[in-house]
Design a protein around this motif. Structure first.
Motif, short mmCIF file in Angstrom:
data_model
loop_
_atom_site.label_atom_id
_atom_site.label_comp_id
_atom_site.label_asym_id
_atom_site.label_seq_id
_atom_site.Cartn_x
_atom_site.Cartn_y
_atom_site.Cartn_z
N ILE A 136 0.83 -1.20 0.00
CA ILE A 136 0.00 0.00 0.00
C ILE A 136 0.87 1.25 0.00
CG2 ILE A 136 -1.68 1.32 1.35
CD1 ILE A 136 -2.77 -1.42 2.31
N ILE A 137 1.89 1.25 0.83
CA ILE A 137 2.79 2.42 0.89
C ILE A 137 3.54 2.58 -0.43
CG2 ILE A 137 4.80 3.40 2.05
CD1 ILE A 137 3.79 2.09 4.62
N PHE A 138 3.96 1.46 -1.03
CA PHE A 138 4.63 1.53 -2.33
C PHE A 138 3.69 2.11 -3.39
CE2 PHE A 138 6.05 -0.15 -6.40
CZ PHE A 138 7.40 0.19 -6.37
N PHE A 139 2.43 1.73 -3.33
CA PHE A 139 1.44 2.27 -4.26
C PHE A 139 1.28 3.79 -4.08
CE2 PHE A 139 -3.03 3.43 -5.05
CZ PHE A 139 -3.07 3.21 -6.42
N VAL A 140 1.24 4.24 -2.85
CA VAL A 140 1.11 5.68 -2.59
C VAL A 140 2.35 6.43 -3.08
CG1 VAL A 140 0.93 7.43 -0.76
CG2 VAL A 140 -0.47 5.37 -0.67
N ILE A 141 3.52 5.85 -2.88
CA ILE A 141 4.75 6.47 -3.38
C ILE A 141 4.73 6.55 -4.90
CG2 ILE A 141 7.25 6.13 -3.64
CD1 ILE A 141 7.26 5.02 -0.79
N GLY A 142 4.30 5.48 -5.55
CA GLY A 142 4.21 5.49 -7.00
C GLY A 142 3.23 6.51 -7.52
N CYS A 143 2.09 6.65 -6.86
CA CYS A 143 1.10 7.66 -7.26
C CYS A 143 1.63 9.07 -7.04
CB CYS A 143 -0.21 7.45 -6.51
SG CYS A 143 -1.11 6.01 -7.04
N ALA A 144 2.28 9.31 -5.92
CA ALA A 144 2.84 10.63 -5.65
C ALA A 144 3.93 10.98 -6.65
CB ALA A 144 3.39 10.69 -4.22
N LEU A 145 4.77 10.01 -6.97
CA LEU A 145 5.83 10.24 -7.95
C LEU A 145 5.25 10.51 -9.33
CD1 LEU A 145 8.90 10.27 -8.32
CD2 LEU A 145 8.76 7.84 -8.84
N SER A 146 4.24 9.75 -9.71
CA SER A 146 3.59 9.97 -11.01
C SER A 146 2.92 11.33 -11.07
CB SER A 146 2.56 8.87 -11.27
OG SER A 146 3.18 7.61 -11.33
N PHE A 147 2.24 11.71 -10.00
CA PHE A 147 1.59 13.02 -9.97
C PHE A 147 2.61 14.14 -10.03
CE2 PHE A 147 -0.34 16.65 -7.80
CZ PHE A 147 -1.44 16.83 -8.61
N TRP A 148 3.72 13.96 -9.33
CA TRP A 148 4.78 14.97 -9.34
C TRP A 148 5.36 15.14 -10.75
CZ3 TRP A 148 10.40 13.90 -7.72
CH2 TRP A 148 11.13 15.08 -7.69
N ILE A 149 5.65 14.02 -11.41
CA ILE A 149 6.21 14.09 -12.77
C ILE A 149 5.20 14.69 -13.74
CG2 ILE A 149 7.00 12.66 -14.69
CD1 ILE A 149 8.20 10.77 -12.57
N PHE A 150 3.94 14.27 -13.62
CA PHE A 150 2.90 14.79 -14.51
C PHE A 150 2.72 16.28 -14.32
CE2 PHE A 150 -1.58 15.97 -15.01
CZ PHE A 150 -1.73 15.73 -16.36
N SER A 151 2.60 16.73 -13.10
CA SER A 151 2.36 18.16 -12.88
C SER A 151 3.58 19.01 -13.22
CB SER A 151 1.91 18.41 -11.44
OG SER A 151 2.84 17.91 -10.53
N ALA A 152 4.77 18.48 -13.02
CA ALA A 152 5.97 19.23 -13.43
C ALA A 152 6.05 19.34 -14.95
CB ALA A 152 7.22 18.56 -12.88
N SER A 153 5.63 18.30 -15.65
CA SER A 153 5.62 18.35 -17.11
C SER A 153 4.58 19.32 -17.63
CB SER A 153 5.34 16.96 -17.68
OG SER A 153 6.33 16.05 -17.28
N ILE A 154 3.40 19.32 -17.01
CA ILE A 154 2.36 20.26 -17.42
C ILE A 154 2.79 21.70 -17.13
CG2 ILE A 154 -0.03 20.98 -16.97
CD1 ILE A 154 0.18 18.47 -18.63
N THR A 155 3.53 21.91 -16.04
CA THR A 155 4.04 23.25 -15.72
C THR A 155 4.91 23.78 -16.85
OG1 THR A 155 4.03 22.77 -13.37
CG2 THR A 155 5.43 24.58 -14.08
N ASP A 156 5.77 22.92 -17.38
CA ASP A 156 6.65 23.34 -18.47
C ASP A 156 5.89 23.59 -19.77
OD1 ASP A 156 8.78 23.16 -16.75
OD2 ASP A 156 9.35 21.14 -17.39
N ALA A 157 4.76 22.93 -19.94
CA ALA A 157 4.00 23.06 -21.17
C ALA A 157 3.02 24.24 -21.15
CB ALA A 157 3.23 21.78 -21.45
N MET A 158 2.77 24.82 -20.00
CA MET A 158 1.81 25.91 -19.89
C MET A 158 2.33 27.16 -20.60
SD MET A 158 -1.08 25.76 -18.36
CE MET A 158 -1.70 24.13 -18.54
N LEU A 159 1.41 27.84 -21.27
CA LEU A 159 1.77 29.07 -21.98
C LEU A 159 1.48 30.31 -21.16
CD1 LEU A 159 0.46 28.12 -25.53
CD2 LEU A 159 2.80 28.01 -24.65
N ASN A 160 0.52 30.23 -20.25
CA ASN A 160 0.23 31.40 -19.42
C ASN A 160 0.79 31.19 -18.01
OD1 ASN A 160 -1.52 29.50 -18.47
ND2 ASN A 160 -3.38 30.69 -18.79
#
Length: 102
Positions: free
Chosen positions: A19-43
């Motif tokens: 369960i803890i490994f799953f939470v770590i994986g979700c947090a890491l995926s969310f972190w990578i996804f949101s950091a990528s979207i940050t770079d792609a934002m135009l405004n």
């Protein structure tokens, strides 16, 4: 990362280590996804929102990795609720400061 986390969780859903490994994986995926979207934002407004979201994903990594390091080698020993509270306390305090104007 999500697939790996789901496959580990699917093996044994009641095991605290999985369960803890799953939470770590979700947090890491969310972190990578949101950091990528940050770079792609135009405004700047959207970039600011996603950079704050990236902070939230990152904040979950440290306490859950510490809990994982407690739970992984010891299969039968439980971590006390006081210790879990003290581990999660800095996370709660840090989450209070994420929605700031700066």
């Amino acid at each position: 990362m999500i697939y790996l986390s789901l496959s580990v969780l699917r093996k044994d859903r009641k095991n605290i280590t999985n369960i803890i490994f799953f939470v770590i994986g979700c947090a890491l995926s969310f972190w990578i996804f949101s950091a990528s979207i940050t770079d792609a934002m135009l405004n700047t407004r959207g970039a600011l929102f996603w950079s704050r979201a990236a902070i939230v994903g990152f904040l979950f990594l440290a306490p859950f990795f510490l809990l994982f390091s407690y739970a992984f080698p010891k299969f039968n020993q439980r971590v006390s609720t006081l210790k879990i509270f003290l581990i999660m306390l800095p996370l709660g305090i840090a989450l209070l400061f994420v929605p700031t104007r700066f």
